[in-house]
Design a protein around this motif. Structure first.
Motif, PDB file in Angstrom:
ATOM      1  N   VAL A 196      -8.480   5.565  -2.343  1.00  0.00           N
ATOM      2  CA  VAL A 196      -7.579   6.702  -2.157  1.00  0.00           C
ATOM      3  C   VAL A 196      -7.933   7.401  -0.860  1.00  0.00           C
ATOM      4  CG1 VAL A 196      -6.666   8.803  -3.195  1.00  0.00           C
ATOM      5  CG2 VAL A 196      -7.498   6.951  -4.655  1.00  0.00           C
ATOM      6  N   VAL A 248      -3.564   5.328   0.958  1.00  0.00           N
ATOM      7  CA  VAL A 248      -4.791   4.582   0.672  1.00  0.00           C
ATOM      8  C   VAL A 248      -5.489   4.200   1.976  1.00  0.00           C
ATOM      9  CG1 VAL A 248      -4.081   3.654  -1.571  1.00  0.00           C
ATOM     10  CG2 VAL A 248      -3.436   2.443   0.524  1.00  0.00           C
ATOM     11  N   LEU A 295      -6.279   2.163  -9.304  1.00  0.00           N
ATOM     12  CA  LEU A 295      -7.211   2.984  -8.527  1.00  0.00           C
ATOM     13  C   LEU A 295      -7.882   4.033  -9.401  1.00  0.00           C
ATOM     14  CD1 LEU A 295      -5.078   3.371  -5.297  1.00  0.00           C
ATOM     15  CD2 LEU A 295      -7.380   2.373  -5.371  1.00  0.00           C
ATOM     16  N   LEU A 330       1.490   7.433  -1.993  1.00  0.00           N
ATOM     17  CA  LEU A 330       0.201   6.887  -2.412  1.00  0.00           C
ATOM     18  C   LEU A 330      -0.546   6.446  -1.157  1.00  0.00           C
ATOM     19  CD1 LEU A 330      -1.772   6.130  -4.633  1.00  0.00           C
ATOM     20  CD2 LEU A 330      -0.600   3.926  -4.853  1.00  0.00           C
ATOM     21  N   ARG A 374      -1.661   2.939  -8.401  1.00  0.00           N
ATOM     22  CA  ARG A 374      -2.246   4.235  -8.735  1.00  0.00           C
ATOM     23  C   ARG A 374      -3.063   4.126 -10.026  1.00  0.00           C
ATOM     24  NH1 ARG A 374       0.670   8.280 -10.860  1.00  0.00           N
ATOM     25  NH2 ARG A 374       1.091   6.710 -12.428  1.00  0.00           N
ATOM     26  N   LEU A 390      -5.626  11.207  -6.560  1.00  0.00           N
ATOM     27  CA  LEU A 390      -4.521  10.317  -6.910  1.00  0.00           C
ATOM     28  C   LEU A 390      -3.277  11.145  -7.204  1.00  0.00           C
ATOM     29  CD1 LEU A 390      -6.464   7.834  -9.171  1.00  0.00           C
ATOM     30  CD2 LEU A 390      -5.220   7.228  -7.094  1.00  0.00           C
TER      31      LEU A 390
END
Length: 415
Positions: free
Chosen positions: A379, A400, A250, A398, A247, A384
């Motif tokens: 993402v 993705v 990203l 999370l 996270r 996020l």
């Protein structure tokens, strides 16, 4: 004259949503605060927290009520003196050096690969549910030499024990579930330990059954309590820090690109994640004498809550503490996974986390394999996730989008 802000309530919904503004208030105005909700003294500055971890006047006697009921007996963090030194010498060799490299690394690599294979071609995944929460617990089950079919059972026990340890509000149902999990785990392990003592194998349980230091061997209760501790401490730290690491990267595409281009930066990204968003936000201690700290004196026998999340963002210790920067000069990667660390996410001193190098190896393998498998990661839902939790903290999900690499590995037996 500007009035003092109100002391933060660490059991409030506002604190749970984002503790870092409250930590700043504590560091600036209330470096030592008696918190009525937890009946403990909150330490928020780096120097005070570091001292509480290093100074022998701060004991772990609080673990008798905080840890022991869930683990079913005394654990390594509760011990001191010769008892602690001998017990640590019995278990520590398995988590470092040749033992870690030769025995556990292949297990870690296999588990990462198997979890990734399950979503390698999916195009989208939840890195928390499908990887981070499963990976460390599966590794622990396998290095112990236990039945892989029981991965889900261990995941359930792990969640209940961690819930007990995180139960600052003292919810009776959460406490009861944690105690039950400890009892069920011990009942599961007892016949396994009998068999391993009779016919040791090449697994960690056999090592624990047969290890001897200064004429001392671990009892069945010692081992079952240690396994419970390993599940909770080893699983929770790696679980949450892996999700938080991705996270954080990203959220900082330039640093993510740097890690992709140079995998030697993975330990630095891990160390900075431990500082910036530590998975364990607080650890308790109990002084056996009155202790003077910033802001006042803690009386002997009181519970002290060391706010790791605050200490690791102390502006007295770090430049730009609220910025994620894996290149920061005031965090030393070379010592970040040892008792000489200049962050406090793994504690410090004699009770520094015995599994820190195992966690480092798991994170390095997990990050490497995910980056190898997916040359592009973004993402999925455009936002996020924030961290969740108070005692322990990390992203609950999370999602993705994933682009698999050409020629990526496939599960054995497939075309």
């Amino acid at each position: 004259m500007t009035p003092l802000p109100q002391p933060p309530d660490i059991l409030s919904p506002e604190f749970a949503a984002d503790p870092y503004p409250a930590y700043r208030v504590l560091r600036e105005h209330y470096p030592l605060l008696h918190d009525k909700g937890t009946d403990s003294y909150l330490l928020s500055r780096y120097d005070d927290v570091a001292r509480a971890f290093r100074d022998p006047v701060f004991t772990t006697d609080n673990y008798a009520w905080q840890l022991e009921p869930a683990h079913g007996g005394r654990t390594l963090p509760q011990m001191s003196g010769r008892e602690h030194a001998v017990r640590r010498a019995l278990v520590a060799p398995a988590f470092r050096g040749r033992e870690l490299r030769e025995k556990f690394l292949p297990v870690i690599e296999r588990n990462a690969r198997e979890l990734i294979d399950a979503f390698r071609d999916a195009g989208e995944a939840d890195l928390v549910e499908q990887f981070a929460t499963r990976f460390p617990v599966n590794v622990i089950v396998d290095i112990l030499g236990l039945d892989r079919a029981d991965h889900d059972r261990f995941h359930g026990w792990y969640a209940s024990v961690v819930g007990f340890l995180s139960n600052l509000a003292q919810d009776p149902q959460v406490a009861a579930a944690g105690r039950r999990a400890g009892e069920d785990l011990a009942a599961y392990l007892r016949p396994v330990l009998t068999a391993r003592r009779a016919a040791p194998g090449d697994d960690l349980l056999s090592t624990l059954c047969t290890a001897e230091v200064e004429g001392t061997r671990m009892t069945d209760q010692d081992i079952t309590s240690f396994v419970s501790l390993l599940l909770a401490a080893g699983g929770e730290t790696t679980d949450k820090v892996l999700a938080a690491l991705f996270r954080n990267l990203l959220a900082h595409p330039g640093q993510f690109a740097a890690v992709r281009a140079d995998r030697s930066l993975v330990p630095a990204a891990f160390a900075e994640t431990l500082r910036y968003t530590p998975p364990v936000q607080m650890i308790m201690r109990q002084p056996d004498a009155d202790v003077a700290l910033s802001g006042g004196t803690v009386p002997a026998g009181a519970t002290v809550t060391c706010l790791i999340g605050s200490a690791n963002r102390d502006e007295r210790r770090y430049a730009r503490p609220d910025a994620f920067d894996l290149f920061r000069p005031d965090l030393t990667t070379a010592t970040a996974f040892s008792a000489a660390a200049d962050h406090v996410a793994f504690a410090l001193g004699r009770h520094f986390c015995v599994g820190a190098l195992l966690a480092k190896t798991e994170v390095e393998v997990g990050v490497d394999q995910l980056l190898d498998a997916f040359p592009a990661m973004d993402v999925a839902d455009g936002a996020l996730p924030a961290d969740e939790g108070v005692f322990t903290r990390g992203p609950a999900r999370l999602r993705v989008r994933l682009t698999p690499g050409r020629g990526a590995a496939r599960p054995a037996g497939t075309a």
